[in-house]
Design an enzyme around this catalytic site. Structure first.
Site, PDB file in Angstrom:
ATOM      1  N   HIS A 111       0.842  -1.198   0.000  1.00  0.00           N
ATOM      2  CA  HIS A 111       0.000   0.000   0.000  1.00  0.00           C
ATOM      3  C   HIS A 111       0.874   1.243   0.000  1.00  0.00           C
ATOM      4  O   HIS A 111       2.091   1.154   0.148  1.00  0.00           O
ATOM      5  CB  HIS A 111      -0.998  -0.003   1.166  1.00  0.00           C
ATOM      6  CG  HIS A 111      -0.391   0.000   2.531  1.00  0.00           C
ATOM      7  ND1 HIS A 111       0.357  -1.057   3.016  1.00  0.00           N
ATOM      8  CD2 HIS A 111      -0.425   0.925   3.540  1.00  0.00           C
ATOM      9  CE1 HIS A 111       0.736  -0.794   4.256  1.00  0.00           C
ATOM     10  NE2 HIS A 111       0.295   0.403   4.588  1.00  0.00           N
ATOM     11  N   HIS A 166       1.292   3.933   1.969  1.00  0.00           N
ATOM     12  CA  HIS A 166       1.795   4.665   3.129  1.00  0.00           C
ATOM     13  C   HIS A 166       3.322   4.762   3.104  1.00  0.00           C
ATOM     14  O   HIS A 166       4.004   3.844   2.654  1.00  0.00           O
ATOM     15  CB  HIS A 166       1.324   4.004   4.424  1.00  0.00           C
ATOM     16  CG  HIS A 166      -0.126   4.249   4.727  1.00  0.00           C
ATOM     17  ND1 HIS A 166      -0.838   3.539   5.662  1.00  0.00           N
ATOM     18  CD2 HIS A 166      -1.011   5.140   4.203  1.00  0.00           C
ATOM     19  CE1 HIS A 166      -2.086   3.966   5.712  1.00  0.00           C
ATOM     20  NE2 HIS A 166      -2.213   4.938   4.834  1.00  0.00           N
ATOM     21  N   ASP A 169       5.731   4.434   5.110  1.00  0.00           N
ATOM     22  CA  ASP A 169       6.611   3.437   5.728  1.00  0.00           C
ATOM     23  C   ASP A 169       6.622   2.120   4.964  1.00  0.00           C
ATOM     24  O   ASP A 169       7.303   1.169   5.366  1.00  0.00           O
ATOM     25  CB  ASP A 169       6.232   3.217   7.199  1.00  0.00           C
ATOM     26  CG  ASP A 169       4.800   2.770   7.396  1.00  0.00           C
ATOM     27  OD1 ASP A 169       3.905   3.281   6.694  1.00  0.00           O
ATOM     28  OD2 ASP A 169       4.552   1.899   8.263  1.00  0.00           O
ATOM     29  N   HIS A 170       5.904   2.065   3.841  1.00  0.00           N
ATOM     30  CA  HIS A 170       5.928   0.889   2.974  1.00  0.00           C
ATOM     31  C   HIS A 170       6.399   1.224   1.556  1.00  0.00           C
ATOM     32  O   HIS A 170       7.054   0.403   0.921  1.00  0.00           O
ATOM     33  CB  HIS A 170       4.533   0.250   2.913  1.00  0.00           C
ATOM     34  CG  HIS A 170       4.086  -0.294   4.228  1.00  0.00           C
ATOM     35  ND1 HIS A 170       4.181  -1.623   4.565  1.00  0.00           N
ATOM     36  CD2 HIS A 170       3.561   0.323   5.312  1.00  0.00           C
ATOM     37  CE1 HIS A 170       3.729  -1.805   5.805  1.00  0.00           C
ATOM     38  NE2 HIS A 170       3.350  -0.638   6.272  1.00  0.00           N
ATOM     39  N   HIS A 190      -7.679  -0.698   5.180  1.00  0.00           N
ATOM     40  CA  HIS A 190      -6.606   0.130   5.744  1.00  0.00           C
ATOM     41  C   HIS A 190      -6.310   1.281   4.778  1.00  0.00           C
ATOM     42  O   HIS A 190      -6.193   2.433   5.185  1.00  0.00           O
ATOM     43  CB  HIS A 190      -5.369  -0.731   5.965  1.00  0.00           C
ATOM     44  CG  HIS A 190      -4.238  -0.010   6.624  1.00  0.00           C
ATOM     45  ND1 HIS A 190      -4.267   0.379   7.952  1.00  0.00           N
ATOM     46  CD2 HIS A 190      -3.019   0.380   6.155  1.00  0.00           C
ATOM     47  CE1 HIS A 190      -3.135   0.987   8.249  1.00  0.00           C
ATOM     48  NE2 HIS A 190      -2.360   1.003   7.182  1.00  0.00           N
ATOM     49  N   ASP A 195      -0.491  -4.220   5.854  1.00  0.00           N
ATOM     50  CA  ASP A 195      -1.192  -3.738   7.045  1.00  0.00           C
ATOM     51  C   ASP A 195      -2.656  -4.159   7.047  1.00  0.00           C
ATOM     52  O   ASP A 195      -3.503  -3.493   7.654  1.00  0.00           O
ATOM     53  CB  ASP A 195      -1.082  -2.219   7.136  1.00  0.00           C
ATOM     54  CG  ASP A 195       0.312  -1.754   7.554  1.00  0.00           C
ATOM     55  OD1 ASP A 195       1.209  -2.619   7.671  1.00  0.00           O
ATOM     56  OD2 ASP A 195       0.502  -0.545   7.740  1.00  0.00           O
ATOM     57  N   HIS A 216       4.335  -5.374  10.055  1.00  0.00           N
ATOM     58  CA  HIS A 216       4.885  -4.794  11.281  1.00  0.00           C
ATOM     59  C   HIS A 216       5.050  -5.835  12.377  1.00  0.00           C
ATOM     60  O   HIS A 216       4.325  -6.838  12.415  1.00  0.00           O
ATOM     61  CB  HIS A 216       3.960  -3.685  11.818  1.00  0.00           C
ATOM     62  CG  HIS A 216       3.871  -2.486  10.947  1.00  0.00           C
ATOM     63  ND1 HIS A 216       4.706  -1.392  11.078  1.00  0.00           N
ATOM     64  CD2 HIS A 216       3.030  -2.183   9.929  1.00  0.00           C
ATOM     65  CE1 HIS A 216       4.385  -0.480  10.178  1.00  0.00           C
ATOM     66  NE2 HIS A 216       3.369  -0.933   9.464  1.00  0.00           N
TER      67      HIS A 216
END
Length: 309
Positions: free
Chosen positions: A103, A105, A107-108, A159, A183, A222
């Protein structure tokens, strides 16, 4: 004693990573570097058909180097720290051809641009136009090959509206498949409903991921396992499977080892979001409908204060 204190503090921070993600990028990077250097270890899962190296990133993320044993072709899932990826690729002597983005975001997906600069020609898969450097936009059931491995895209919006899980199999193999869930599904938990609904998460967890073979190994985005299991214990205090899994996860965390992968069969025994049809879980939130149970659980989890023990 000092090392044990550092490890304990870092494990606590890992469980509270959502707060970290609200900090400035510089603070995140410093904290992530500290945690990575003092605590978290990489890990290699070896099968005859595929190898998967778990590469810790930032404060609590995982990147995954997926290697087809036959062809030595490789893909990287969510390469937020590209330099670490390049080092792992060189260590294994494989050819990286593919980026699998779950996805958009940061942090990905924020490492995608640098990744393709470091290794030109990479195919970057994702299900959302917001994914950085995307070259192959995919949707539900799209499939492609990574060497001799088959990768199937599973559309799991909630998400984010464009979230994709990647299901990896090999024809005629007797070994467990793998699914990279980003996520959407965590060990003992699920992602927040930032851009979706309880109905969508129910479909993603129960009707899509939950119908994969039970032995499928789950590789999530995570390291949230300890805090997730503490919530699961709160929901089902008499569930001995949860108690044993939590003790195991604490031990893993204290030694810097990952709690990933789990299996789908395991998730149905201790993950409250996968157990929304169970009376014990429904009774906790005073619901009788699985989707309403999902909605109530997520609302409660969003406000849950994780106990220290």
């Amino acid at each position: 004693m000092l090392l044990r204190s550092l490890v304990g503090s870092a494990c606590t921070l890992i469980g509270a990573a959502t707060a970290l993600k609200l900090a400035p990028v510089e603070v995140q990077a410093q904290a992530a570097a500290l945690l990575h250097s003092t605590v978290r270890k990489s890990s290699l899962v070896e099968q005859a058909n595929m190898r998967i190296e778990l590469l810790p990133a930032l404060s609590d993320n995982y990147m995954y180097l997926l290697i087809d044993v036959d062809s030595k072709e490789a893909a990287i899932v969510d390469p937020v720290e590209p330099i670490k990826v390049v080092e792992a690729v060189r260590k294994h002597g494989v050819k990286l051809t593919t980026v699998l983005t779950t996805h958009h975001h940061w942090d990905h997906a924020s490492g995608n641009e640098k990744m393709v600069k470091l290794m030109p020609g990479l195919k970057v898969y994702g299900g959302d136009d917001r994914v950085d450097a995307i070259t192959k936009k995919v949707s539900h059931s799209n499939s492609f090959k990574l060497g001799s491995l088959s990768v199937k895209c599973l559309f799991t919006p909630c998400h984010t509206t464009g979230h994709i899980c990647y299901y990896v199999t090999k024809e005629n193999s007797t070994e467990p498949p793998a699914v990279f869930t980003g996520d959407t599904l965590f060990v003992a938990g699920c992602g927040k409903f930032f851009e979706g609904t309880a109905e969508q998460m129910y479909k993603a967890l129960i009707e899509i991921l939950g119908r994969l073979p039970p032995e499928t190994r789950v590789y999530c985005g995570h390291e949230y396992t300890v805090s997730n299991l503490k919530f699961a214990r709160h929901v089902e205090p008499d569930n001995e499977v949860i108690q044993k899994k939590l003790a195991w996860a604490k031990e893993k965390c204290s030694s810097g080892e990952p709690t990933i992968p789990s299996t789908l069969a395991d998730e149905f025994t201790f993950n409250p979001f996968m157990r929304v049809k169970e009376k014990s879980v429904q009774d906790h939130v005073k619901q009788t409908n699985p989707i309403e149970t999902m909605r109530s659980l997520r609302k409660e989890k969003d406000g849950f204060r994780v106990p220290k023990e």
